[in-house]
Design an enzyme around this catalytic site. Structure first.
Site, PDB file in Angstrom:
ATOM      1  CG  ASP A 154      -3.111  -8.252   0.445  1.00 16.00           C
ATOM      2  OD1 ASP A 154      -2.532  -8.583   1.285  1.00 16.00           O
ATOM      3  OD2 ASP A 154      -4.067  -7.601   0.905  1.00 16.00           O
TER       4      ASP A 154
ATOM      5  CG  HIS B  29      -2.142  -1.041   1.244  1.00 17.34           C
ATOM      6  ND1 HIS B  29      -2.562  -1.256   0.047  1.00 17.34           N
ATOM      7  CD2 HIS B  29      -2.226  -1.927   1.928  1.00 17.34           C
ATOM      8  CE1 HIS B  29      -3.649  -2.410   0.229  1.00 17.34           C
ATOM      9  NE2 HIS B  29      -3.361  -2.710   1.646  1.00 17.34           N
TER      10      HIS B  29
ATOM     11  CG  ASP C  59      -5.755 -10.016   3.009  1.00 19.42           C
ATOM     12  OD1 ASP C  59      -5.314 -10.617   2.035  1.00 19.42           O
ATOM     13  OD2 ASP C  59      -5.382  -8.661   3.214  1.00 19.42           O
TER      14      ASP C  59
ATOM     15  CG  HIS D 270      -7.033  -5.108   1.762  1.00 17.06           C
ATOM     16  ND1 HIS D 270      -6.701  -6.165   2.647  1.00 17.06           N
ATOM     17  CD2 HIS D 270      -8.203  -5.015   2.123  1.00 17.06           C
ATOM     18  CE1 HIS D 270      -7.515  -6.286   3.663  1.00 17.06           C
ATOM     19  NE2 HIS D 270      -8.614  -5.725   3.366  1.00 17.06           N
TER      20      HIS D 270
END
Length: 343
Positions: free
Chosen positions: A196, A160, A285, A198
Site C-alpha cells: 500500500d 493501520h 493507491d 501508506h
C-alpha cells in the site's frame, strides 16, 4: 484463484472524515469493493465465496480485548448519548496527558482508541468490520485447506489498525489477524508484504517485537506522507523482533523502476526468511491517479507486481487494503491477482 467477499460491507456508507481541515465524504467508500467484485467476474479470476461466521477470538489474539469490545459498542454509545450522523473523534491523549486510564464518554473513547479522524462510525459500521474480518479468516482457511493462493476482498481495510487503536479507515487489522491465525494453526513463520502507498503502521506495531512474523513495508516517506510518525528505514524491530521489520520509505513521485527495485529487495528478504505463508496487504493507491497518494505506477505495472510475488513460490493470501482512484481500482487490484496467476 478463489476470492472471499461479503455484501455486508455496504453498511459502512455515508460516513465522513476530517482531512486537511475539512469534513468531507470518506474516500473509503462502498464502490471500491463493488468495482473489484465486478472485475473478478469480468476477467474470470475464479469463484467468489461468502465468508463463514467466526467468533472474535482470533481478533483478540492481536488486538486488546477492550479495543475490540469498544468497536462493537461505539455507535450504540454514540446514539445513546443523543448523537446522530457520523461518530468521529475530535480529541486525543497525547504527550503530557494521561493515556493509561480509559475514559467513559463516547466522545473521549473515540479519541482514546484512535490516532486520527479517519476511522469513523455509522449504524452499519460494526457489521461491516465484522464481515471484513470474517472474509480474511475464511480466505486464510482456503490456504490452510490447500489452495495455493486466495484473495480476501476486505472492506473496511485493516493495516493501520494496531493492537489498541484504529485509524486510516481501519478498525481490525485483517492481515495481522490472518497471520496470527496461521501461526495458531500450524505455521512456524509468516511474512507480511505491505505494498500500500501508506505505511502499515498498525501491522508494524503489532509485530514489532516478534520474530515469527516478518513485516516488509513499501510506502511513501513518513517525513511527508500519511500516516507519518512510523515507517522510517531505521525501524528494524525490537527485542527478539530486531531485524524482522523492514521499511522502504520512498519520496513522492517515485516511479515503478525505483519502486520495483524495492519490491525485488523485499521479495529477496521474504525468500531468505522462508515463511510457511506469505500475506500481501494489497493496496493499489500507488497508482499515478490516486487522489490521496503520490507515486507514479501505471496500470500496466500491477500484473508485473503479481508476477514478481508469484516467483516466491509461497502459499499467498492477498488481503485488500487501500486504493482510492475508484474508476481504476478494480483493474489495478485484479491486475495484481491475474499477474500472480499467470506467472
Amino acid at each position: 484463484m478463489k476470492s472471499v467477499y461479503s455484501e455486508r460491507h455496504k453498511g459502512h456508507a455515508g460516513n465522513v472524515e476530517l482531512v486537511a481541515g475539512a469534513i468531507v465524504p470518506a474516500f473509503e467508500m462502498p464502490s471500491r469493493a463493488e468495482f473489484i467484485r465486478a472485475r473478478i467476474d469480468e476477467v474470470g479470476l475464479g469463484p467468489v465465496l461468502a465468508p463463514q461466521t467466526h467468533s472474535l477470538d482470533a481478533a483478540r489474539r492481536v488486538h486488546k480485548p477492550d479495543f475490540i469490545d469498544f468497536l462493537e459498542r461505539a455507535y450504540p454509545m454514540w446514539k445513546a448519548a443523543g448523537r446522530e450522523g457520523t461518530a468521529m473523534p475530535f480529541t486525543w491523549p497525547t504527550r503530557g496527558l494521561r493515556g493509561d486510564r480509559p475514559p467513559e464518554s463516547i466522545e473521549a473513547l473515540l479519541g482514546y482508541y484512535s490516532f486520527d479522524a479517519g476511522a469513523t462510525f455509522v449504524e452499519g459500521t460494526w457489521d461491516a468490520i465484522k464481515s471484513s474480518y470474517e472474509v480474511a479468516l475464511t480466505a486464510a482457511g482456503l490456504i490452510k485447506g490447500g489452495e495455493k493462493s486466495a484473495f480476501a476482498l476486505c472492506r473496511p481495510p485493516g493495516h493501520h489498525a494496531g493492537s489498541g487503536f484504529m485509524g486510516g479507515y481501519c478498525f481490525i487489522n485483517n492481515a495481522a489477524v490472518a497471520a496470527q491465525w496461521f501461526l495458531d494453526n500450524g505455521a512456524r513463520k509468516v511474512a507480511i508484504l505491505d505494498i500500500d502507498y501508506h505505511h502499515g503502521n498498525g501491522t508494524q506495531e503489532i509485530f514489532y517485537e516478534r520474530d515469527d512474523v516478518l513485516v516488509l513495508n513499501l510506502h511513501g516517506d513518513p517525513a511527508n506522507e500519511y500516516p507519518f510518525f512510523l515507517g522510517f528505514a531505521d525501524e528494524k524491530g525490537a527485542g527478539k523482533g530486531e531485524g524482522f521489520n523492514v521499511n522502504y520509505p520512498m519520496p513522492a513521485g517515485t516511479t515503478f523502476e525505483v519502486w520495483g527495485a524495492a519490491l525485488d529487495d523485499a521479495c529477496a528478504k521474504a525468500a531468505a526468511y522462508k515463511p510457511d505463508v506469505l500475506l500481501v496487504s494489497l493496496g493499489v493507491d500507488t497508482f499515478e491517479k490516486d487522489p490521496i497518494s503520490a507515486f507514479k505506477l501505471k496500470t500496466e505495472h500491477y500484473p508485473l507486481i503479481g508476477a514478481r510475488i508469484a516467483r516466491l513460490g509461497l502459499p499467498t493470501l492477498f488481503v485488500m487494503e487501500g486504493g482510492y482512484a475508484v474508476a481504476e481500482i478494480a483493474v489495478n487490484a485484479v491486475g495484481v491477482l491475474t499477474g500472480f496467476e499467470g506467472a
